[in-house]
Design a protein around this motif. Structure first.
Motif, mmCIF file in Angstrom:
data_model
loop_
_atom_site.group_PDB
_atom_site.id
_atom_site.type_symbol
_atom_site.label_atom_id
_atom_site.label_comp_id
_atom_site.label_asym_id
_atom_site.label_seq_id
_atom_site.Cartn_x
_atom_site.Cartn_y
_atom_site.Cartn_z
ATOM 1 N N LYS A 131 0.828 -1.201 0.000
ATOM 2 C CA LYS A 131 0.000 0.000 0.000
ATOM 3 C C LYS A 131 0.865 1.255 0.000
ATOM 4 N N LEU A 168 1.299 4.212 -2.878
ATOM 5 C CA LEU A 168 1.118 5.640 -2.585
ATOM 6 C C LEU A 168 2.344 6.445 -3.010
ATOM 7 N N GLU A 218 -6.669 9.931 -1.916
ATOM 8 C CA GLU A 218 -6.426 8.649 -1.248
ATOM 9 C C GLU A 218 -6.892 8.701 0.211
ATOM 10 N N ALA A 219 -6.710 9.852 0.851
ATOM 11 C CA ALA A 219 -7.115 10.003 2.253
ATOM 12 C C ALA A 219 -8.622 9.832 2.410
ATOM 13 N N GLU A 257 -10.517 8.036 0.635
ATOM 14 C CA GLU A 257 -10.951 6.686 0.277
ATOM 15 C C GLU A 257 -10.498 5.614 1.258
ATOM 16 N N THR A 258 -9.468 5.892 2.062
ATOM 17 C CA THR A 258 -8.955 4.879 2.985
ATOM 18 C C THR A 258 -9.822 4.773 4.228
ATOM 19 N N GLU A 259 -9.924 3.573 4.767
ATOM 20 C CA GLU A 259 -10.723 3.326 5.967
ATOM 21 C C GLU A 259 -9.873 3.376 7.234
ATOM 22 N N ASP A 260 -8.564 3.369 7.090
ATOM 23 C CA ASP A 260 -7.661 3.395 8.232
ATOM 24 C C ASP A 260 -7.514 4.833 8.721
ATOM 25 N N LEU A 315 -3.774 6.171 8.801
ATOM 26 C CA LEU A 315 -3.257 6.457 7.466
ATOM 27 C C LEU A 315 -3.963 7.658 6.867
ATOM 28 N N ARG A 316 -5.259 7.794 7.118
ATOM 29 C CA ARG A 316 -6.009 8.929 6.576
ATOM 30 C C ARG A 316 -5.452 10.255 7.083
ATOM 31 N N LEU A 359 -2.054 10.985 5.441
ATOM 32 C CA LEU A 359 -2.206 11.435 4.059
ATOM 33 C C LEU A 359 -2.743 12.864 3.989
ATOM 34 N N LEU A 366 3.695 2.277 8.916
ATOM 35 C CA LEU A 366 2.987 3.280 8.123
ATOM 36 C C LEU A 366 3.606 4.663 8.296
#
Length: 260
Positions: free
Chosen positions: A80, A84, A99-100, A102-105, A108-109, A112, A221
């Protein structure tokens, strides 16, 4: 879903059942309501007394997480991050904002979003490290609670045995009943030891291990996102991240090549 906790506890109680059967006894010999109520009820109560109501609720909310044990494989995280990095090099850091969304984490959101917003690298590292530290502290609270229950349970069981033996001494005039009464008295100690070693301590250890894996994931991450922000070359970034993960946690090179 990692079934290690469920399998382990079931096997432990299965071994106990096998022992009772081989000894010619029956499981109903230890399924006595009074000592079980004392051991379970008093152990949880003194655990609550030793902390805060918030600690208590947080600990039991963490139980499903301990049972499920869902942990993302490190290679999936690395893939992943590399993807990115490739997108950032091709489209620019602002492209990470999409991307931020769309991510569920959530971790990570936030990383980003901060990168897309132009947050300074040192400040971003500080933000992410603080979030990891806060997560570690919250996880320790849940693990520590069950660790405490594992310490209280055997002593609570002994208290139950002492109370029962006091009742036995009051009935010395009926020697025919002393044997079953003494046997029943020690059931409280048995349940204190059982719950400590079959439930509370394994739960504490499981939560601690799940926390370690989750913190490792967040650290991986963090380092990956900081490298993406600095413009690292995707292939070299992947190699660097793999070097941060123990070899046994990564897929074998031959299986990876075969998959490719």
């Amino acid at each position: 879903m990692d079934l290690a906790t469920i399998i382990g506890i079931v096997l432990a109680f299965g071994a106990l059942y096998a022992m009772l059967t081989l000894e010619g006894s029956h499981v109903t010999a230890i399924l006595l309501p009074a000592p079980m109520i004392l051991v379970f009820g008093a152990t949880i109560a003194v655990g609550l007394a030793g902390g805060t109501l918030k600690d208590f609720l947080q600990a039991f909310k963490a139980v499903p997480k301990a049972i499920k044990g869902k942990v993302v494989p490190p290679q999936e995280i690395i893939d992943k991050v590399v993807a990115l990095a490739e997108k950032a090099r091709g489209e620019g850091l602002l492209a990470l904002d999409q991307e931020a969304s769309e991510t569920e984490d959530p971790f990570l959101r936030r990383a980003l979003q901060n990168i897309a917003d132009g947050t300074d690298a040192e400040e971003l590292r500080m933000i992410l490290e603080d979030e990891i530290a806060t997560k570690a502290q919250a996880d320790r609270t849940a693990s520590k609670f069950f660790q405490g229950l594992g310490g209280y349970a055997p002593t609570v069981g002994i208290i139950g045995t002492v109370v029962s033996l006091t009742h036995v001494l009051e009935n010395l005039s009926t020697p025919d009943h002393l044997g079953p009464m003494i046997a029943a008295a020690f059931v409280a100690t048995l349940w204190g030891l059982l719950t400590a070693n079959f439930l509370w301590l394994p739960l504490a250890a499981r939560l601690r291990r799940i926390s370690e894996l989750e913190l490792d994931r967040m650290t991986l991450l963090m380092e990956g996102m900081l490298a993406v922000q600095s413009g690292s070359q995707p292939r070299l970034l992947g190699e660097r991240l793999r070097a941060m993960v123990p070899a046994q946690d990564l897929p074998r090179a031959d299986s990876t090549a075969a998959a490719a």
